[in-house]
Design a protein around this motif. Structure first.
Motif, PDB file in Angstrom:
ATOM      1  N   PRO A  63       9.390  -0.064  10.614  1.00  0.00           N
ATOM      2  CA  PRO A  63       9.220  -0.185   9.160  1.00  0.00           C
ATOM      3  C   PRO A  63      10.512  -0.525   8.429  1.00  0.00           C
ATOM      4  O   PRO A  63      11.602  -0.066   8.792  1.00  0.00           O
ATOM      5  N   GLY A  64      10.383  -1.363   7.424  1.00  0.00           N
ATOM      6  CA  GLY A  64      11.438  -1.615   6.450  1.00  0.00           C
ATOM      7  C   GLY A  64      10.980  -1.084   5.103  1.00  0.00           C
ATOM      8  O   GLY A  64       9.776  -0.849   4.885  1.00  0.00           O
ATOM      9  N   ARG A  65      11.920  -0.917   4.188  1.00  0.00           N
ATOM     10  CA  ARG A  65      11.569  -0.279   2.917  1.00  0.00           C
ATOM     11  C   ARG A  65      10.547  -1.089   2.126  1.00  0.00           C
ATOM     12  O   ARG A  65       9.568  -0.543   1.612  1.00  0.00           O
ATOM     13  N   ALA A  66      10.751  -2.394   2.024  1.00  0.00           N
ATOM     14  CA  ALA A  66       9.864  -3.209   1.192  1.00  0.00           C
ATOM     15  C   ALA A  66       8.429  -3.189   1.714  1.00  0.00           C
ATOM     16  O   ALA A  66       7.475  -2.971   0.957  1.00  0.00           O
ATOM     17  N   SER A  67       8.268  -3.377   3.019  1.00  0.00           N
ATOM     18  CA  SER A  67       6.912  -3.405   3.570  1.00  0.00           C
ATOM     19  C   SER A  67       6.253  -2.028   3.494  1.00  0.00           C
ATOM     20  O   SER A  67       5.055  -1.907   3.238  1.00  0.00           O
ATOM     21  N   LEU A  68       7.071  -0.975   3.686  1.00  0.00           N
ATOM     22  CA  LEU A  68       6.523   0.378   3.632  1.00  0.00           C
ATOM     23  C   LEU A  68       6.085   0.734   2.199  1.00  0.00           C
ATOM     24  O   LEU A  68       5.053   1.355   1.992  1.00  0.00           O
ATOM     25  N   GLU A  69       6.889   0.322   1.217  1.00  0.00           N
ATOM     26  CA  GLU A  69       6.521   0.592  -0.173  1.00  0.00           C
ATOM     27  C   GLU A  69       5.240  -0.142  -0.553  1.00  0.00           C
ATOM     28  O   GLU A  69       4.407   0.383  -1.286  1.00  0.00           O
ATOM     29  N   ARG A  70       5.067  -1.366  -0.043  1.00  0.00           N
ATOM     30  CA  ARG A  70       3.833  -2.092  -0.320  1.00  0.00           C
ATOM     31  C   ARG A  70       2.629  -1.401   0.317  1.00  0.00           C
ATOM     32  O   ARG A  70       1.557  -1.312  -0.284  1.00  0.00           O
ATOM     33  N   LEU A  71       2.827  -0.863   1.529  1.00  0.00           N
ATOM     34  CA  LEU A  71       1.751  -0.138   2.201  1.00  0.00           C
ATOM     35  C   LEU A  71       1.402   1.130   1.406  1.00  0.00           C
ATOM     36  O   LEU A  71       0.229   1.447   1.188  1.00  0.00           O
ATOM     37  N   GLY A  72       2.461   1.852   0.961  1.00  0.00           N
ATOM     38  CA  GLY A  72       2.238   3.070   0.197  1.00  0.00           C
ATOM     39  C   GLY A  72       1.587   2.804  -1.146  1.00  0.00           C
ATOM     40  O   GLY A  72       0.717   3.561  -1.587  1.00  0.00           O
ATOM     41  N   ALA A  73       1.998   1.738  -1.842  1.00  0.00           N
ATOM     42  CA  ALA A  73       1.426   1.414  -3.143  1.00  0.00           C
ATOM     43  C   ALA A  73      -0.068   1.142  -3.028  1.00  0.00           C
ATOM     44  O   ALA A  73      -0.852   1.491  -3.917  1.00  0.00           O
ATOM     45  N   LYS A  74      -0.465   0.518  -1.914  1.00  0.00           N
ATOM     46  CA  LYS A  74      -1.876   0.166  -1.754  1.00  0.00           C
ATOM     47  C   LYS A  74      -2.705   1.315  -1.205  1.00  0.00           C
ATOM     48  O   LYS A  74      -3.892   1.447  -1.545  1.00  0.00           O
ATOM     49  N   TYR A  75      -2.106   2.183  -0.396  1.00  0.00           N
ATOM     50  CA  TYR A  75      -2.892   3.205   0.288  1.00  0.00           C
ATOM     51  C   TYR A  75      -2.476   4.646  -0.054  1.00  0.00           C
ATOM     52  O   TYR A  75      -2.831   5.578   0.652  1.00  0.00           O
ATOM     53  N   GLY A  76      -1.704   4.816  -1.123  1.00  0.00           N
ATOM     54  CA  GLY A  76      -1.576   6.156  -1.707  1.00  0.00           C
ATOM     55  C   GLY A  76      -0.480   7.053  -1.196  1.00  0.00           C
ATOM     56  O   GLY A  76      -0.709   8.262  -1.074  1.00  0.00           O
ATOM     57  N   PHE A  77       0.722   6.553  -0.916  1.00  0.00           N
ATOM     58  CA  PHE A  77       1.836   7.437  -0.640  1.00  0.00           C
ATOM     59  C   PHE A  77       3.110   6.838  -1.230  1.00  0.00           C
ATOM     60  O   PHE A  77       3.175   5.658  -1.555  1.00  0.00           O
ATOM     61  N   ASP A  78       4.102   7.706  -1.397  1.00  0.00           N
ATOM     62  CA  ASP A  78       5.403   7.281  -1.920  1.00  0.00           C
ATOM     63  C   ASP A  78       6.425   7.257  -0.816  1.00  0.00           C
ATOM     64  O   ASP A  78       6.263   7.886   0.227  1.00  0.00           O
ATOM     65  N   VAL A  79       7.499   6.525  -1.057  1.00  0.00           N
ATOM     66  CA  VAL A  79       8.551   6.335  -0.043  1.00  0.00           C
ATOM     67  C   VAL A  79       9.878   6.830  -0.573  1.00  0.00           C
ATOM     68  O   VAL A  79      10.236   6.548  -1.708  1.00  0.00           O
ATOM     69  N   VAL A  80      10.583   7.601   0.261  1.00  0.00           N
ATOM     70  CA  VAL A  80      11.975   7.977  -0.044  1.00  0.00           C
ATOM     71  C   VAL A  80      12.829   7.508   1.117  1.00  0.00           C
ATOM     72  O   VAL A  80      12.351   7.290   2.237  1.00  0.00           O
ATOM     73  N   ALA A  81      14.126   7.308   0.815  1.00  0.00           N
ATOM     74  CA  ALA A  81      15.021   6.806   1.855  1.00  0.00           C
ATOM     75  C   ALA A  81      15.347   7.913   2.836  1.00  0.00           C
ATOM     76  O   ALA A  81      15.366   9.076   2.480  1.00  0.00           O
TER      77      ALA A  81
END
Length: 309
Positions: A291-309
């Motif tokens: 995972p990279g941050r950008a792709s993970l944030e897009r996954l979270g935005a669509k499927y309901g989770f947030d990302v922290v570093a």
């Protein structure tokens, strides 16, 4: 002519006005009815007790004393604003009073100065004894004054009376000074305002919607560490619980079979995440399943989770 409320109705109408009611023993049937009738009722009479301490005050108002058997009132208004019900029916609180005052109460007009004591007040008045030394120095807490206001308004509201149906003992019987420490005119003004506002009983509130559950949070650095450890089997201990969140999102995206959402970032999850990266527009080494941050944030935005570093 007004018949007294039933004992159950009496307690209920006080509570409906917002009074904190304490029911003492067999108060509903504790009375002096054997000595004479109670009713028709025409008003509410307020007294002070010349006592100190709620427990002692309630006891003497319930039991009375050798010269005056109890109950000595219907309710005791304590310093903290609670109203202790000690009797119901005829009570030894008003004694004999002025017939001109009684007529004024019935007619709901200002009462004249009391100058005789020939009419049985115990028959015609609800009575409340208020815990106070009656020396003009003992304070009247606002909670207590508010409770007096509420009990008087509750009874007036029930019978359709105005504030003119509320009097003090000093206005009924010559020589009496109670209640001392506030004026009955001031208390009647409070009752007037409360009757104009309507009952203070809390209205049923619309239930608040249940708070939305907090969104899961995925730590990118821990997720990458889990992905690089590449567990071989399902039996290997899960290294990071956030993997399940990401795998659930990949399942929802149609990129991972549900049976592989086990919290192990193994080769199957790597392949599924690589497919997600390609869906996001990445290719080659940028779509390696780590995972990279950008792709993970897009996954979270669509499927309901947030990302922290």
């Amino acid at each position: 002519m007004a018949s007294p409320a039933s004992a159950a109705s009496f307690a209920a109408l006080l509570r409906a006005e917002g009074v904190t009611v304490v029911e003492v023993g067999n108060w509903e049937t504790h009375n002096r009815n054997s000595k004479g009738p109670w009713g028709p009722v025409h008003g509410v009479m307020i007294h002070h007790t010349v006592t100190k301490g709620t427990a002692a005050t309630v006891k003497i108002c319930r039991d009375g004393h050798s010269n005056l058997p109890g109950p000595l009132c219907h309710g005791v208004v304590a310093k903290d604003g609670r109203v202790h019900l000690v009797g119901y029916g005829r009570a030894n609180h008003a004694g004999l009073g002025d017939p001109d005052v009684l007529r004024a109460v019935i007619d709901e007009r200002p009462a004249p100065v009391d100058n005789e004591a020939t009419v049985d007040g115990n028959r015609h008045f609800y009575g409340f004894e208020c815990e106070n030394l009656g020396d003009g120095k003992d304070p009247w807490p606002e909670a207590q004054l508010l409770a007096i206001e509420k009990v008087a308004a509750a009874i007036c509201r029930h019978h359709g009376w105005s504030e003119r149906s509320v009097i003090g003992h000093l206005e009924w019987q010559p020589g009496k000074v109670d209640p001392r420490g506030f004026t009955m005119d001031a208390m009647r003004a409070r009752v007037t305002a409360r009757l104009a506002r309507g009952t203070s009983a809390p209205k049923p509130s619309t239930p608040k919607p249940a708070p939305k559950p907090a969104r899961p949070v995925v730590d990118l650095s821990k997720l990458i560490a889990a992905a690089k450890s590449n567990p071989a089997t399902k039996g290997t201990p899960v290294t990071y619980a956030g993997v399940r969140t990401v795998e659930a999102a990949l399942v929802d995206a149609g990129l991972l079979a549900k049976k592989y959402g086990d919290g192990h970032y193994g080769t199957t999850t790597v392949t599924a995440y690589a497919a997600w990266q390609k869906r996001c527009g990445y290719n080659g080494k940028a779509a390696d399943g780590i995972p990279g941050r950008a792709s993970l944030e897009r996954l979270g935005a669509k499927y309901g989770f947030d990302v922290v570093a």
